[in-house]
Design a protein around this motif. Sequence first.
Motif, short mmCIF file in Angstrom:
data_model
loop_
_atom_site.label_atom_id
_atom_site.label_comp_id
_atom_site.label_asym_id
_atom_site.label_seq_id
_atom_site.Cartn_x
_atom_site.Cartn_y
_atom_site.Cartn_z
N ASP A 173 26.64 7.06 -1.41
CA ASP A 173 25.96 7.51 -0.26
C ASP A 173 26.62 8.40 0.72
O ASP A 173 26.34 8.64 1.92
CB ASP A 173 26.16 6.06 0.53
N ASN A 174 27.51 9.28 0.23
CA ASN A 174 28.14 10.21 0.87
C ASN A 174 27.68 11.72 0.64
O ASN A 174 27.71 12.16 -0.53
CB ASN A 174 29.77 10.32 0.61
N PRO A 175 26.65 12.15 1.50
CA PRO A 175 26.21 13.62 1.01
C PRO A 175 26.94 14.74 1.03
O PRO A 175 26.63 15.81 0.78
CB PRO A 175 25.15 13.69 2.20
N PHE A 176 28.31 14.68 1.59
CA PHE A 176 29.30 15.66 1.86
C PHE A 176 30.56 15.47 0.83
O PHE A 176 31.50 15.99 1.19
CB PHE A 176 29.67 15.68 3.27
N GLU A 177 30.37 14.71 -0.05
CA GLU A 177 31.36 14.43 -1.19
C GLU A 177 31.88 15.68 -1.78
O GLU A 177 31.18 16.70 -1.88
CB GLU A 177 31.00 13.45 -2.11
N ASP A 178 33.20 16.17 -1.49
CA ASP A 178 33.85 17.20 -2.23
C ASP A 178 33.19 18.50 -1.37
O ASP A 178 32.92 19.63 -2.24
CB ASP A 178 33.81 17.54 -3.50
N SER A 179 32.94 18.59 -0.13
CA SER A 179 32.32 19.57 0.60
C SER A 179 33.26 20.20 1.59
O SER A 179 34.45 19.56 1.81
CB SER A 179 31.09 19.22 1.28
N ALA A 180 33.14 21.33 1.85
CA ALA A 180 33.85 21.98 3.10
C ALA A 180 32.90 22.62 4.26
O ALA A 180 31.82 22.53 3.94
CB ALA A 180 34.61 22.98 2.47
N GLU A 187 39.45 32.27 5.55
CA GLU A 187 39.94 30.92 5.68
C GLU A 187 41.10 31.29 6.97
O GLU A 187 41.81 32.22 6.95
CB GLU A 187 40.94 30.69 4.14
N PHE A 188 40.94 30.09 7.96
CA PHE A 188 41.75 30.16 9.16
C PHE A 188 42.08 28.63 9.48
O PHE A 188 41.12 27.90 9.56
CB PHE A 188 40.89 30.77 10.26
N LEU A 189 43.38 28.46 9.38
CA LEU A 189 43.66 27.08 9.60
C LEU A 189 42.94 26.10 8.96
O LEU A 189 42.68 24.97 9.44
CB LEU A 189 43.41 26.79 10.98
N GLU A 190 43.03 26.33 7.47
CA GLU A 190 42.42 25.33 6.74
C GLU A 190 40.68 25.14 7.12
O GLU A 190 40.29 24.10 6.45
CB GLU A 190 43.08 24.05 6.66
N ASN A 191 40.29 25.89 7.63
CA ASN A 191 38.83 25.89 7.79
C ASN A 191 38.20 27.28 7.36
O ASN A 191 38.80 28.35 7.34
CB ASN A 191 38.49 25.77 9.17
N TRP A 192 36.77 27.41 7.08
CA TRP A 192 36.24 28.53 6.73
C TRP A 192 35.59 29.26 7.98
O TRP A 192 34.67 28.36 8.68
CB TRP A 192 35.23 28.43 5.66
N LEU A 193 35.39 30.53 7.82
CA LEU A 193 34.75 31.31 8.97
C LEU A 193 33.88 32.23 8.16
O LEU A 193 34.56 32.86 7.60
CB LEU A 193 35.58 31.90 9.99
N LEU A 194 32.70 32.36 8.41
CA LEU A 194 31.79 33.24 8.06
C LEU A 194 31.31 34.08 8.94
O LEU A 194 30.79 33.93 10.10
CB LEU A 194 30.60 32.61 7.42
#
Length: 137
Positions: free
Chosen positions: A6-13, A50-57
Motif C-alpha cells: 500500500d506504499n506508493p513511494f517504496e524505494d523512492s526519493a 545531491e545536497f545533504l542527502e536530498n536531490w535538487l534539480l
Amino acid sequence: MNDNQDNPFEDSALTTILVVSDIDKSKAFYVDVLGANIFREYGGDSLVLEFLENWLLLVTPGGPTEDKQDTHFVIPPNKDRVSHSYTIRVKDCNKSYEILKDRGAEFITPPVIRGAETRCFFRDPDGHLFEISEYRG
C-alpha cells in the motif's frame, strides 16, 4: 502505512525542483558556496545536485508541456514573498554563518538568538530562501 503493497513511494526519493535564471551562476552558488555535489548536468538548462542527502534539480524557466499543460516554471517573482524555503539544522549557527559568508553567501542578518534557537537567513542568486538554525534543547 505498514503494508509495503500500500506504499506508493517504496524505494523512492524526493527531489525538489528550483527554477533559476542562470544555471552557471546557480551552479557556482550551490556547489562552491553550499558544497552540493553535481550528480548530472543535461541540456545546458538543467542540473541535478545531491545536497545533504536530498536531490535538487535546478532548471531554467519554461512553459507548459503535454503532461503539465497550464503550468509555467518561473523564478520567484518577489524574493520577499516566500512560499517555499529550506531550513538546515546546524551544530553551530555562528560557525556555519562565518563559513558560508566567507564563501560568498549573502545573509539577511547575522545570527539571531530566539529562545533556544539561533538562526539566520540567506538567499540563492534567484531569491530562494535558506535558513541555518541551531537548536539548544
